[in-house]
Design a protein around this motif. Sequence first.
Motif, mmCIF file in Angstrom:
data_model
loop_
_atom_site.group_PDB
_atom_site.id
_atom_site.type_symbol
_atom_site.label_atom_id
_atom_site.label_comp_id
_atom_site.label_asym_id
_atom_site.label_seq_id
_atom_site.Cartn_x
_atom_site.Cartn_y
_atom_site.Cartn_z
ATOM 1 N N LEU A 173 0.819 -1.207 0.000
ATOM 2 C CA LEU A 173 0.000 0.000 0.000
ATOM 3 C C LEU A 173 0.858 1.264 0.000
ATOM 4 C CD1 LEU A 173 -2.839 -1.015 2.486
ATOM 5 C CD2 LEU A 173 -3.017 -0.751 0.011
ATOM 6 N N LYS A 174 1.957 1.237 0.732
ATOM 7 C CA LYS A 174 2.848 2.398 0.753
ATOM 8 C C LYS A 174 3.485 2.619 -0.607
ATOM 9 C CE LYS A 174 4.044 2.534 5.663
ATOM 10 N NZ LYS A 174 5.127 2.456 6.675
ATOM 11 N N PHE A 175 3.750 1.529 -1.338
ATOM 12 C CA PHE A 175 4.311 1.668 -2.685
ATOM 13 C C PHE A 175 3.342 2.411 -3.595
ATOM 14 C CE2 PHE A 175 4.358 0.019 -7.029
ATOM 15 C CZ PHE A 175 5.630 0.400 -7.437
ATOM 16 N N PHE A 176 2.062 2.081 -3.503
ATOM 17 C CA PHE A 176 1.069 2.690 -4.381
ATOM 18 C C PHE A 176 0.593 4.056 -3.896
ATOM 19 C CE2 PHE A 176 0.495 -1.813 -5.621
ATOM 20 C CZ PHE A 176 0.625 -1.668 -6.999
ATOM 21 N N GLY A 181 -0.277 6.405 3.227
ATOM 22 C CA GLY A 181 -1.344 5.485 2.848
ATOM 23 C C GLY A 181 -2.638 6.147 2.449
ATOM 24 N N GLY A 182 -2.646 7.478 2.309
ATOM 25 C CA GLY A 182 -3.862 8.190 1.954
ATOM 26 C C GLY A 182 -4.540 8.868 3.120
ATOM 27 N N GLY A 185 -1.736 14.367 4.312
ATOM 28 C CA GLY A 185 -1.196 15.082 3.183
ATOM 29 C C GLY A 185 0.073 14.439 2.665
ATOM 30 N N GLY A 186 0.312 14.569 1.363
ATOM 31 C CA GLY A 186 1.507 14.014 0.763
ATOM 32 C C GLY A 186 1.309 12.626 0.194
ATOM 33 N N SER A 187 0.133 12.013 0.417
ATOM 34 C CA SER A 187 -0.129 10.688 -0.114
ATOM 35 C C SER A 187 -0.578 10.801 -1.560
ATOM 36 C CB SER A 187 -1.200 9.986 0.728
ATOM 37 O OG SER A 187 -0.754 9.823 2.057
ATOM 38 N N ARG A 188 -0.421 9.685 -2.290
ATOM 39 C CA ARG A 188 -0.737 9.698 -3.710
ATOM 40 C C ARG A 188 -2.099 9.090 -4.000
ATOM 41 N NH1 ARG A 188 4.686 7.925 -3.606
ATOM 42 N NH2 ARG A 188 4.059 5.773 -3.935
#
Length: 397
Positions: A173-176, A181-182, A185-188
């Motif tokens: 999950l951290k890779f994606f 993990g969402g 802020g800063g998550s993808r």
Amino acid sequence: MEDAVSEGVFRGAQLESHDLAISHLFYVDDAIFLGEWNENNVRNLIRVLRCFYLVSGLNLNLSKSSLYGVGVSRSEISNLASFTGCSTGSFPFVYLGVPVGESMALENMRARFFWGMEEGQKRIHWVKWNFTLNSFDQGGLGIGSLDAFNLGVLYKWKWRFFNEPDALWVKVLKFFYGEGGGFSGGSRIQSGGGVWQRIVGSINHLHESGLLPSNAMAKVTENGATIRFWHDVWCLDVPMMVQLERLFVLASNQNSLVSDYWSPTGWVFAWRHDIRGAVEQKQFMTLMSLLDDYHLGMELDKCVWNLDISGLPVRSKLVERGVDLDSVLSPLCYDATEDVLHLFIQCTIANQIWRRVNLWLDSDIPVFFSMRDMMDWIDARPNVKQQGAIVDTVFVM
């Protein structure tokens, strides 16, 4: 399988630009193998399974297994499946007896059960089902909503995500979706129909709608290697970037971890330019004051639930909400107004209980001046099961 992967006999599914590869997932009586799509890889997997049979005597029935391919043609899957003896799989599929993606109206099924209705039968409902779900003090039967229960279970995934950093599913999950993990802020992560996206969306909605405070789960800093200094809630009830906005803008790396600012001699920060001006100076002094009691160690960071007892129906709170009472004095001692602090700390009955706990633990219990003092003391107790059980039980009672 681990030996086969380490020797390069079988190549697992490699995440792009990442050293993480997934080759197999084992369950009680089931297994999933994931790997690169090529004939040689599949042949080697069959050989590994053959070796497993010769050593253990447990034969694998390939005719009951299915072969799935992602990004390859149906004919290519069929050709390779016929070679292995597996059936040709397609998406969506049934796994462990559950159709993936199937929707079941569980709440409606439960309502029909309570009403005593057979399938296809109709009856008059004198009370709305939603009212029945309410607690007793709100006129319901205290049954509870499955939707609310599901949200609580989903929130547990956030707790597991931050407390199991070495778990395979967390690494994927951290890779994606990034380190957060969402959840911050800063998550993808983006809106979409993925399972994890829906989990994160439901949890974030609880915070955004005010149903659950943003600090319901807090990070406890130990080595600071997984906690982002500016974005995560760890030192205050809000992220540092909110409380110390000018310093956040001034930081050279706004995604720094807490451990990035720690050295054997103390806290060391990197700024875009020297701190200047009254506002920056004041915020820097506030920052250093907050960090006075923080010293990083060797243990792993963890997440804990924040106990919010501000909503307990003590008499002072009831009067604030317009409830007519004969007295606001504590019914235990009638010495002072019953508020949370008095109930747990200042009351003479509470003092007697804490003195008894002191005798049980054979240790000195400090004087508590706030609920935070008491909770910090409980969290700092030595990791002894019997002592922890005594303290937790007394607090709950």
